[in-house]
Design a protein around this motif. Structure first.
Motif, PDB file in Angstrom:
ATOM      1  N   SER A 144     -20.236   5.060   3.652  1.00  0.00           N
ATOM      2  CA  SER A 144     -20.547   5.317   2.248  1.00  0.00           C
ATOM      3  C   SER A 144     -21.451   6.540   2.121  1.00  0.00           C
ATOM      4  O   SER A 144     -22.145   6.927   3.044  1.00  0.00           O
ATOM      5  CB  SER A 144     -21.210   4.103   1.622  1.00  0.00           C
ATOM      6  OG  SER A 144     -21.402   4.366   0.266  1.00  0.00           O
ATOM      7  N   TYR A 145     -21.439   7.134   0.932  1.00  0.00           N
ATOM      8  CA  TYR A 145     -22.057   8.424   0.684  1.00  0.00           C
ATOM      9  C   TYR A 145     -23.549   8.320   0.403  1.00  0.00           C
ATOM     10  O   TYR A 145     -24.320   9.211   0.716  1.00  0.00           O
ATOM     11  CB  TYR A 145     -21.337   9.009  -0.525  1.00  0.00           C
ATOM     12  CG  TYR A 145     -21.724  10.387  -0.944  1.00  0.00           C
ATOM     13  CD1 TYR A 145     -21.478  11.472  -0.114  1.00  0.00           C
ATOM     14  CD2 TYR A 145     -22.297  10.613  -2.180  1.00  0.00           C
ATOM     15  CE1 TYR A 145     -21.820  12.746  -0.510  1.00  0.00           C
ATOM     16  CE2 TYR A 145     -22.629  11.890  -2.595  1.00  0.00           C
ATOM     17  CZ  TYR A 145     -22.388  12.948  -1.754  1.00  0.00           C
ATOM     18  OH  TYR A 145     -22.719  14.206  -2.148  1.00  0.00           O
ATOM     19  N   PHE A 146     -23.954   7.225  -0.204  1.00  0.00           N
ATOM     20  CA  PHE A 146     -25.317   7.115  -0.717  1.00  0.00           C
ATOM     21  C   PHE A 146     -26.104   6.029   0.011  1.00  0.00           C
ATOM     22  O   PHE A 146     -25.525   5.150   0.637  1.00  0.00           O
ATOM     23  CB  PHE A 146     -25.285   6.750  -2.207  1.00  0.00           C
ATOM     24  CG  PHE A 146     -25.201   7.938  -3.109  1.00  0.00           C
ATOM     25  CD1 PHE A 146     -26.154   8.952  -3.056  1.00  0.00           C
ATOM     26  CD2 PHE A 146     -24.179   8.045  -4.034  1.00  0.00           C
ATOM     27  CE1 PHE A 146     -26.082  10.036  -3.900  1.00  0.00           C
ATOM     28  CE2 PHE A 146     -24.098   9.136  -4.884  1.00  0.00           C
ATOM     29  CZ  PHE A 146     -25.056  10.137  -4.812  1.00  0.00           C
ATOM     30  N   PRO A 147     -27.432   6.048  -0.124  1.00  0.00           N
ATOM     31  CA  PRO A 147     -28.211   4.900   0.358  1.00  0.00           C
ATOM     32  C   PRO A 147     -27.875   3.659  -0.460  1.00  0.00           C
ATOM     33  O   PRO A 147     -27.141   3.742  -1.441  1.00  0.00           O
ATOM     34  CB  PRO A 147     -29.658   5.331   0.119  1.00  0.00           C
ATOM     35  CG  PRO A 147     -29.601   6.442  -0.865  1.00  0.00           C
ATOM     36  CD  PRO A 147     -28.259   7.085  -0.717  1.00  0.00           C
ATOM     37  N   GLU A 148     -28.452   2.537  -0.101  1.00  0.00           N
ATOM     38  CA  GLU A 148     -28.026   1.278  -0.731  1.00  0.00           C
ATOM     39  C   GLU A 148     -28.477   1.117  -2.163  1.00  0.00           C
ATOM     40  O   GLU A 148     -27.883   0.391  -2.941  1.00  0.00           O
ATOM     41  CB  GLU A 148     -28.500   0.105   0.115  1.00  0.00           C
ATOM     42  CG  GLU A 148     -27.528  -0.107   1.266  1.00  0.00           C
ATOM     43  CD  GLU A 148     -27.978  -1.078   2.286  1.00  0.00           C
ATOM     44  OE1 GLU A 148     -29.032  -1.706   2.090  1.00  0.00           O
ATOM     45  OE2 GLU A 148     -27.279  -1.205   3.292  1.00  0.00           O
ATOM     46  N   ILE A 149     -29.574   1.762  -2.509  1.00  0.00           N
ATOM     47  CA  ILE A 149     -30.046   1.661  -3.889  1.00  0.00           C
ATOM     48  C   ILE A 149     -30.651   3.011  -4.286  1.00  0.00           C
ATOM     49  O   ILE A 149     -31.347   3.630  -3.490  1.00  0.00           O
ATOM     50  CB  ILE A 149     -31.025   0.468  -4.053  1.00  0.00           C
ATOM     51  CG1 ILE A 149     -31.371   0.234  -5.502  1.00  0.00           C
ATOM     52  CG2 ILE A 149     -32.254   0.582  -3.215  1.00  0.00           C
ATOM     53  CD1 ILE A 149     -31.633  -1.237  -5.828  1.00  0.00           C
ATOM     54  N   LEU A 150     -30.320   3.466  -5.476  1.00  0.00           N
ATOM     55  CA  LEU A 150     -30.625   4.858  -5.821  1.00  0.00           C
ATOM     56  C   LEU A 150     -31.909   5.023  -6.608  1.00  0.00           C
ATOM     57  O   LEU A 150     -32.196   4.259  -7.528  1.00  0.00           O
ATOM     58  CB  LEU A 150     -29.494   5.432  -6.686  1.00  0.00           C
ATOM     59  CG  LEU A 150     -28.138   5.612  -6.046  1.00  0.00           C
ATOM     60  CD1 LEU A 150     -27.180   6.212  -7.056  1.00  0.00           C
ATOM     61  CD2 LEU A 150     -28.253   6.510  -4.832  1.00  0.00           C
ATOM     62  N   LYS A 151     -32.617   6.125  -6.251  1.00  0.00           N
ATOM     63  CA  LYS A 151     -33.733   6.595  -7.074  1.00  0.00           C
ATOM     64  C   LYS A 151     -33.193   7.813  -7.817  1.00  0.00           C
ATOM     65  O   LYS A 151     -32.814   8.800  -7.188  1.00  0.00           O
ATOM     66  CB  LYS A 151     -34.891   7.028  -6.179  1.00  0.00           C
ATOM     67  CG  LYS A 151     -35.635   5.882  -5.536  1.00  0.00           C
ATOM     68  CD  LYS A 151     -36.732   6.400  -4.622  1.00  0.00           C
ATOM     69  CE  LYS A 151     -37.899   6.951  -5.456  1.00  0.00           C
ATOM     70  NZ  LYS A 151     -38.949   7.556  -4.600  1.00  0.00           N
ATOM     71  N   ILE A 152     -33.185   7.725  -9.117  1.00  0.00           N
ATOM     72  CA  ILE A 152     -32.516   8.772  -9.896  1.00  0.00           C
ATOM     73  C   ILE A 152     -33.494   9.619 -10.703  1.00  0.00           C
ATOM     74  O   ILE A 152     -34.489   9.109 -11.235  1.00  0.00           O
ATOM     75  CB  ILE A 152     -31.442   8.114 -10.794  1.00  0.00           C
ATOM     76  CG1 ILE A 152     -30.311   7.707  -9.872  1.00  0.00           C
ATOM     77  CG2 ILE A 152     -31.000   9.021 -11.923  1.00  0.00           C
ATOM     78  CD1 ILE A 152     -28.985   7.576 -10.477  1.00  0.00           C
ATOM     79  N   TYR A 153     -33.185  10.910 -10.756  1.00  0.00           N
ATOM     80  CA  TYR A 153     -34.007  11.891 -11.477  1.00  0.00           C
ATOM     81  C   TYR A 153     -33.248  12.290 -12.737  1.00  0.00           C
ATOM     82  O   TYR A 153     -32.118  12.775 -12.655  1.00  0.00           O
ATOM     83  CB  TYR A 153     -34.196  13.089 -10.541  1.00  0.00           C
ATOM     84  CG  TYR A 153     -34.923  14.268 -11.110  1.00  0.00           C
ATOM     85  CD1 TYR A 153     -36.317  14.372 -10.994  1.00  0.00           C
ATOM     86  CD2 TYR A 153     -34.237  15.307 -11.727  1.00  0.00           C
ATOM     87  CE1 TYR A 153     -36.990  15.474 -11.494  1.00  0.00           C
ATOM     88  CE2 TYR A 153     -34.907  16.413 -12.228  1.00  0.00           C
ATOM     89  CZ  TYR A 153     -36.286  16.486 -12.108  1.00  0.00           C
ATOM     90  OH  TYR A 153     -36.941  17.569 -12.598  1.00  0.00           O
ATOM     91  N   VAL A 154     -33.840  12.061 -13.897  1.00  0.00           N
ATOM     92  CA  VAL A 154     -33.168  12.427 -15.150  1.00  0.00           C
ATOM     93  C   VAL A 154     -33.500  13.887 -15.471  1.00  0.00           C
ATOM     94  O   VAL A 154     -34.672  14.253 -15.569  1.00  0.00           O
ATOM     95  CB  VAL A 154     -33.623  11.520 -16.314  1.00  0.00           C
ATOM     96  CG1 VAL A 154     -32.905  11.906 -17.604  1.00  0.00           C
ATOM     97  CG2 VAL A 154     -33.371  10.049 -15.976  1.00  0.00           C
TER      98      VAL A 154
END
Ligand SMILES: Cc1ncc(COP(=O)(O)O)c(C=O)c1O
Length: 357
Positions: free
Chosen positions: A170-180
């Motif tokens: 999979s491309y991402f870590p398991e849970i995302l920290k997102i920047y708006v």
């Protein structure tokens, strides 16, 4: 009708690459398989359908793709089932979206039959590269570039279509920290945001790096006009759950990619009996929902990442935590159902799976 004869180059065993030793460290898009599919567009038709050894492409420095951005691509996955078959997930949808991107970028459409038979034949030849562990797949990258030498600003008259494959996790870590992103935008109405064309991604790299430098995994884009309504995340569509009602960005505008995973998620949720609203969602309503406890989950949907929970949103200089940085119940339910269909663990009630071999 196009000639669907695909010529296959014979590659001696001694020239095939050694397969990866362990599936644990294959990464995403780092390992290329042995072969690629190519087709050329010349004098108004697609020709030279070929599967050959994976190799560099040699182009004139004035090729249109280098200067005027005539590049488009798709992202798909092939899944190995427990009993050793290879499944594609809604591949006709990718071929159709590829042609929408082509149209927007003044590039020729490709007969979906060429796209799909080239892909299937390539996968059959490369099937031994398919990882066995669930969560791993062959990531598929079909692409088209304008190849004609022309420094004058116009559409190319010649194109190369190719498909390359990467055994991947999979491309991402398991849970995302997102920047708006408040200052920078990805796409504006009337632009090319719904096309999967290089410029949309090139333009996002600057903000993506800013977000990474601050410790975030991905950028959430807001609409270009009001800087208020959520659009999508990097290479994913975005969903928010308010009191078991599920919201996602509508497709009316031409500013977001019409995700195939997004569409599948909506269908699966509706079949589970949930209400899904395709409505413009203001970021202030999201932040309010988090403060009041009505927003309980958020997740992104995309081929590369599948379904990924969002654990926090950085907005107006603060991190807003979602569901204690845990995967939510609905997100989990959706992920399990989608993966079960893709890996053939359950019967596909939608007709989404195409068995290749
Ligand atoms: C910008 C963007 N949004 C959303 C998606 C999700 O689309 P899909 O679910 O078809 O992979 C993608 C990936 O293709 C994308 O590049």
């Amino acid at each position: 009708m196009q000639n669907l004869q695909i010529s296959v180059e014979n590659i001696p065993d001694s020239e095939l690459k050694p397969k990866y030793k362990s599936e644990d460290n294959i990464g995403f898009g780092q390992i290329k398989t042995d072969r690629m599919f190519t087709a050329s567009y010349k004098e108004g038709s697609w020709q030279d359908l070929t599967i050959s050894k994976y190799a560099p492409i040699i182009l004139d420095p004035t090729a249109v793709c280098f200067h005027y951005g005539q590049t488009i691509f798709e992202g798909q996955k092939a899944f190995r089932t427990q009993d050793g078959h290879i499944n594609l997930f809604r591949p006709e949808e990718n071929a159709a979206r590829f042609n929408l991107s082509a149209k927007r970028m003044m590039m020729p459409e490709i007969d979906p039959e060429i796209y799909l038979s080239g892909l299937k034949k390539l996968l059959i030849l490369e099937k031994d590269w398919a990882p066995k562990s669930e969560g791993s797949t062959i990531y598929i990258r079909p692409a088209m570039i304008g190849t004609e030498p022309s420094i004058g600003l116009r559409a190319s008259n010649e194109y190369l279509f190719f498909i390359i494959l990467f055994p991947s996790k999979s491309y991402f870590p398991e849970i995302l920290k997102i920047y708006v992103s408040e200052q920078y935008i990805r796409a504006a109405p009337g632009g090319m945001g719904s096309a999967k064309t290089g410029g949309n991604y090139g333009g996002s790299l600057f903000v993506g790096q800013k977000a990474k430098d601050k410790g975030y995994d991905a950028v959430l884009w807001l609409d270009a006009i009001h800087r208020r309504y959520v659009e999508e995340v990097g290479a994913m569509n975005i969903f928010f759950v308010f009191n078991e009602e599920i919201y996602t960005t509508p497709l009316e505008s031409d500013t977001i990619v019409h995700g195939i995973t997004r569409d599948s998620a909506i269908k699966i949720f509706r079949d589970f009996g949930y209400t899904v609203r395709e409505e413009a969602l203001p970021i202030d309503k999201i932040i309010r929902g988090l403060k009041e406890g009505t927003l309980t989950e958020s997740f992104g949907t995309g081929t590369a990442a599948s379904i990924v929970p969002v654990g926090s949103l950085y907005y107006q200089e603060a991190d807003h935590i979602i569901n204690n940085f845990q995967i939510g119940t609905l997100t989990k339910k959706l992920t399990e159902r989608l993966l079960d269909i893709q890996y053939g663990n359950i019967e596909d009630p939608y007709g989404w799976i195409v068995r290749v071999v």
